[in-house]
Design a protein around this motif. Sequence first.
Motif, PDB file in Angstrom:
ATOM      1  N   UNK A 136      69.686  23.700  34.479  1.00 29.40           N
ATOM      2  CA  UNK A 136      68.621  24.151  33.590  1.00 29.40           C
ATOM      3  C   UNK A 136      67.783  22.955  33.158  1.00 29.40           C
ATOM      4  N   UNK A 137      66.535  23.222  32.795  1.00 28.75           N
ATOM      5  CA  UNK A 137      65.634  22.190  32.276  1.00 28.75           C
ATOM      6  C   UNK A 137      64.518  22.875  31.518  1.00 28.75           C
ATOM      7  N   UNK A 138      64.438  22.646  30.214  1.00 23.80           N
ATOM      8  CA  UNK A 138      63.368  23.263  29.432  1.00 23.80           C
ATOM      9  C   UNK A 138      62.002  22.737  29.861  1.00 23.80           C
ATOM     10  N   UNK A 139      61.923  21.458  30.253  1.00 22.69           N
ATOM     11  CA  UNK A 139      60.647  20.883  30.677  1.00 22.69           C
ATOM     12  C   UNK A 139      60.150  21.524  31.966  1.00 22.69           C
ATOM     13  N   UNK A 140      61.037  21.675  32.927  1.00 22.09           N
ATOM     14  CA  UNK A 140      60.624  22.282  34.193  1.00 22.09           C
ATOM     15  C   UNK A 140      60.310  23.761  33.988  1.00 22.09           C
ATOM     16  N   UNK A 141      61.092  24.431  33.161  1.00 24.53           N
ATOM     17  CA  UNK A 141      60.829  25.847  32.890  1.00 24.53           C
ATOM     18  C   UNK A 141      59.449  26.026  32.270  1.00 24.53           C
ATOM     19  N   UNK A 142      59.109  25.189  31.299  1.00 22.69           N
ATOM     20  CA  UNK A 142      57.793  25.276  30.662  1.00 22.69           C
ATOM     21  C   UNK A 142      56.685  24.969  31.661  1.00 22.69           C
ATOM     22  N   UNK A 143      56.883  23.945  32.492  1.00 21.04           N
ATOM     23  CA  UNK A 143      55.866  23.545  33.468  1.00 21.04           C
ATOM     24  C   UNK A 143      55.616  24.651  34.491  1.00 21.04           C
ATOM     25  N   UNK A 172      60.691  15.086  36.323  1.00 21.75           N
ATOM     26  CA  UNK A 172      61.850  15.568  35.577  1.00 21.75           C
ATOM     27  C   UNK A 172      63.067  15.717  36.494  1.00 21.75           C
ATOM     28  N   UNK A 173      62.858  16.124  37.743  1.00 24.84           N
ATOM     29  CA  UNK A 173      63.969  16.182  38.690  1.00 24.84           C
ATOM     30  C   UNK A 173      64.558  14.790  38.919  1.00 24.84           C
ATOM     31  N   UNK A 174      63.688  13.786  39.038  1.00 23.15           N
ATOM     32  CA  UNK A 174      64.170  12.408  39.187  1.00 23.15           C
ATOM     33  C   UNK A 174      64.988  11.999  37.967  1.00 23.15           C
ATOM     34  N   UNK A 175      64.516  12.380  36.789  1.00 23.07           N
ATOM     35  CA  UNK A 175      65.239  12.046  35.555  1.00 23.07           C
ATOM     36  C   UNK A 175      66.611  12.714  35.541  1.00 23.07           C
ATOM     37  N   UNK A 176      66.661  13.999  35.889  1.00 30.05           N
ATOM     38  CA  UNK A 176      67.931  14.721  35.893  1.00 30.05           C
ATOM     39  C   UNK A 176      68.892  14.170  36.938  1.00 30.05           C
ATOM     40  N   UNK A 177      68.337  13.648  38.030  1.00 32.16           N
ATOM     41  CA  UNK A 177      69.164  13.095  39.104  1.00 32.16           C
ATOM     42  C   UNK A 177      69.611  11.656  38.828  1.00 32.16           C
ATOM     43  N   UNK A 178      69.134  11.092  37.708  1.00 28.76           N
ATOM     44  CA  UNK A 178      69.566   9.748  37.334  1.00 28.76           C
ATOM     45  C   UNK A 178      68.745   8.626  37.911  1.00 28.76           C
TER      46      UNK A 178
END
Length: 316
Positions: A136-143, A172-178
């Motif tokens: 889940x990701x609120x940022x990606x969901x909003x985008x 944001x995917x890069x952030x979630x992937x570290x």
Amino acid sequence: MTVPTYSSFVEWFCEGPFAQYVRTIKSTGGFLNLMETAMPAVEISDPAVPDLVLHYDLRGGFGVNADLGSGRFTATTRPGDFLLAAPNFTNSISVDSFHHIRSIAFPVAHWRRLLEDPADRASSLDFGALHRGTFTSSRIRTAQRQLWRLCDEEGAPSRLLAQAAGCEILAELCHLAGSPFASARGGLAPWAERRCIDLMQARLADDIGLDELAAEARLSPFHFARMFKQSVGVPPRAYLMRLRVEKACTLLETTDLSVTDIAHEVGYSSNQVLARVFVKHQRMSPTDYRRAVRDPVRQTSLQRLGTTISASETPQ
């Protein structure tokens, strides 16, 4: 028997055995492809296509057993969950019940170039564990919700909209992937801001891209988008919309061009698209605006309305 090859995820889905389940497709042609599907329980073997595909679950409650590029997993989804399919990988997916999905496909050749930054590094678009399960990701969901809404309002997404939204989601995917991108500090240099705004004004009728604006500022598109917002207060797309509405107002006030011709003059595909944008930001149709500015009594009311709107609302 020769196995057919496909240039994109959307092409495969629309030409393959599951085409009947496609509800909506919105495409910029080579930049970003959006697709909504509603399907029963199914087993799918996706061919290897050169797209990174982000799936957004609208309904939830289905069980999935899949290998999307980083090992097999089993999960039960919830509304708002994401699944991420790796590019150039033959995905294997089994879903046990009805599911309603919105998918965003990123052609990797384009996005690798767009995210490349000499001061940082080129994104590999390899997100490791994100391909192995739901997340889940609120940022990606909003985008993605905003992207879909804007596409409904304006038709097929513009290059600027697609590239800006894509940069936000991939960052944001890069952030979630570290492996987050280096942060951009400060806004644009004054010369860069002026050159970008001049380019927007000179090419209102064109489908200008984030990459073109970033080139004027000598920045990567990813960093440019954030630095432009810091300098100007709104994202590049919102600023371009403001310029287009202002130009449309001027043409409605000073010319007898049809609303359709004015729409094309300021970069919208039809008078219906211009009307939707215009009503959203001016609170009246282009035709009503033209009548009002040419009627002294109604013009006074219009000026008061415009003052109220400008004080309370900034385009997003």
